[in-house]
Design a protein around this motif. Sequence first.
Motif, PDB file in Angstrom:
ATOM      1  N   PRO A  64       6.343   6.362  -5.199  1.00 48.41           N
ATOM      2  CA  PRO A  64       5.507   6.229  -3.999  1.00 48.41           C
ATOM      3  C   PRO A  64       5.801   4.909  -3.281  1.00 48.41           C
ATOM      4  CG  PRO A  64       4.213   5.757  -5.958  1.00 48.41           C
ATOM      5  CD  PRO A  64       5.577   6.222  -6.432  1.00 48.41           C
ATOM      6  N   HIS A  65       5.646   4.931  -1.974  1.00 48.35           N
ATOM      7  CA  HIS A  65       5.787   3.706  -1.188  1.00 48.35           C
ATOM      8  C   HIS A  65       4.567   2.818  -1.424  1.00 48.35           C
ATOM      9  CE1 HIS A  65       9.308   4.678   1.212  1.00 48.35           C
ATOM     10  NE2 HIS A  65       8.827   5.899   1.361  1.00 48.35           N
TER      11      HIS A  65
ATOM     12  N   ARG B 183       1.564   0.427  -0.235  1.00 50.11           N
ATOM     13  CA  ARG B 183       0.698   0.510   0.938  1.00 50.11           C
ATOM     14  C   ARG B 183       1.258  -0.368   2.054  1.00 50.11           C
ATOM     15  NH1 ARG B 183      -5.391   0.478   0.013  1.00 50.11           N
ATOM     16  NH2 ARG B 183      -4.998   2.677   0.151  1.00 50.11           N
TER      17      ARG B 183
ATOM     18  N   GLU C 132       4.963   2.777   4.189  1.00 54.47           N
ATOM     19  CA  GLU C 132       5.202   4.221   4.245  1.00 54.47           C
ATOM     20  C   GLU C 132       6.285   4.614   5.244  1.00 54.47           C
ATOM     21  OE1 GLU C 132       2.271   2.740   4.604  1.00 54.47           O
ATOM     22  OE2 GLU C 132       0.833   3.616   3.211  1.00 54.47           O
TER      23      GLU C 132
END
Length: 91
Positions: free
Chosen positions: A65-66, A68, A71
């Motif tokens: 996941p990227h 925060r 993205e």
Amino acid sequence: MLRQKVLVLYLANSALDSAVVGWSLFDGTGRTRRMAGDEDVPPYPTGLHALYDGWRLIQASPLLPHARGEEFDLAYLKYEFLFEQIVETRR
């Protein structure tokens, strides 16, 4: 002799049937000297089409996941898939 060809495809997302957005081809047979960016059209429209043509998938990038706020960071191509073909040559 057996020689290896390596195809690196960068896809639009993590699915093998997504569109190719970048690529590199390395020909260990010595038959071609193409480099990344030598052509305007990718060798295959999707990673799945490379499989249909006999390329073996040997690695896919892990899905991470990227962080925060990152993205939409476009600093690198995230979905890299490595394929190989073993080709018989006369050299």
